[in-house]
Scaffold this active site. Sequence first.
Site, short mmCIF file in Angstrom:
data_model
loop_
_atom_site.label_atom_id
_atom_site.label_comp_id
_atom_site.label_asym_id
_atom_site.label_seq_id
_atom_site.Cartn_x
_atom_site.Cartn_y
_atom_site.Cartn_z
N SER A 48 0.71 -1.24 0.11
CA SER A 48 -0.07 -0.29 0.07
C SER A 48 0.99 1.25 0.10
O SER A 48 0.44 2.31 -0.69
CB SER A 48 -1.02 0.02 0.93
OG SER A 48 -0.38 -0.25 2.20
N CYS A 78 -6.81 -6.18 -0.07
CA CYS A 78 -5.55 -6.17 0.43
C CYS A 78 -4.90 -4.67 0.73
O CYS A 78 -5.56 -3.83 1.33
CB CYS A 78 -4.42 -7.34 0.01
SG CYS A 78 -3.56 -7.71 1.17
N ARG A 105 -2.56 -2.99 9.37
CA ARG A 105 -1.74 -3.44 8.35
C ARG A 105 -1.04 -4.79 8.93
O ARG A 105 -0.77 -4.76 10.12
CB ARG A 105 -0.71 -2.70 7.72
CG ARG A 105 -1.40 -1.50 7.05
CD ARG A 105 -0.23 -0.73 6.51
NE ARG A 105 0.83 -1.24 5.71
CZ ARG A 105 1.79 -0.66 5.30
NH1 ARG A 105 2.38 0.41 5.77
NH2 ARG A 105 2.76 -1.30 4.51
N HIS A 170 -7.48 -12.02 -1.22
CA HIS A 170 -7.10 -11.90 -2.80
C HIS A 170 -8.21 -12.82 -3.46
O HIS A 170 -7.64 -13.69 -3.88
CB HIS A 170 -5.73 -12.29 -3.07
CG HIS A 170 -4.57 -11.21 -2.71
ND1 HIS A 170 -4.02 -10.23 -3.42
CD2 HIS A 170 -4.08 -11.08 -1.46
CE1 HIS A 170 -3.17 -9.80 -2.80
NE2 HIS A 170 -3.12 -10.14 -1.36
N GLU A 172 -9.08 -12.59 -6.46
CA GLU A 172 -8.41 -12.68 -7.82
C GLU A 172 -7.66 -13.95 -8.03
O GLU A 172 -7.13 -14.15 -9.04
CB GLU A 172 -7.84 -11.19 -8.28
CG GLU A 172 -6.31 -11.04 -7.64
CD GLU A 172 -6.19 -10.69 -6.20
OE1 GLU A 172 -7.25 -10.55 -5.75
OE2 GLU A 172 -5.07 -10.22 -6.01
N1 GLN Z 1 0.96 -5.81 3.71
C1 GLN Z 1 0.72 -4.93 2.50
C2 GLN Z 1 0.32 -3.77 2.66
O1 GLN Z 1 0.57 -3.21 3.59
C3 GLN Z 1 -0.68 -5.60 1.76
C4 GLN Z 1 -0.36 -7.06 1.49
C5 GLN Z 1 -0.96 -7.46 0.13
O2 GLN Z 1 -1.67 -6.50 -0.59
N2 GLN Z 1 -1.08 -8.77 -0.27
O3 GLN Z 1 0.40 -2.85 2.07
#
Ligand code: GLN
Length: 191
Positions: A48, A78, A105, A170, A172
């Site tokens: 992110s 996510c 997170r 996820h 997808e």
């Molecule tokens: N840990 C990631 C984050 O903080 C997110 C992980 C993911 O999108 N699979 O952005």
Amino acid sequence: MKVGVLALQGAFREHEKLLAACGVEPVQIRKPQHLDQISALVIPGGESTTIGKLMNEFKLFEPVVKLGREGLPVFGTCAGLILLARDIAGSEQPRIGLMDICVERNAFGRQVDSFEASLDIPVIGRQPFRAVFIRAPYILETSSGVEVLARFQEKIVFARQGRLLAAAFHPELTGDLRVHQYFLEKCIQAS
Ligand code: GLN
């Protein structure tokens, strides 16, 4: 119908495949002008902070926030969920911030960086959904306008606020179209 997929970093190609399988036309979003004519937007998983940085560099923050406020349906998975959240526990990182949720997170801890689980998601049908979690966040708090759609170990991992949808996992990656179909049917209807 054209559905944008933010294509700066992360698992955007997999979303494109699933959207195409759902019968809509995926459009990669890398520049502000790519946002023209889309009926909805998907923000994929990835990292992110990186996606946020790249959105800044590619001048996408402002137009995405504006379209989101004006009613564009947005589905974040996510890292995408993190970017959609109004509050991110302990972080000031840039965000789109449209959804009234507070997220944590990397919330499932280091030892279980990545795992699969069967989720009960009543709104998509009785058959459990095989969900892949990768350094996943979860939702710590929701405001009253947010509907909790699924939990894993009591943590909120899937939620909707009208036209906005957020998954900690996820959807997808498994080839099961039901979560994407739900977004296309319900969230676009709600906008
Ligand atoms: N840990 C990631 C984050 O903080 C997110 C992980 C993911 O999108 N699979 O952005």
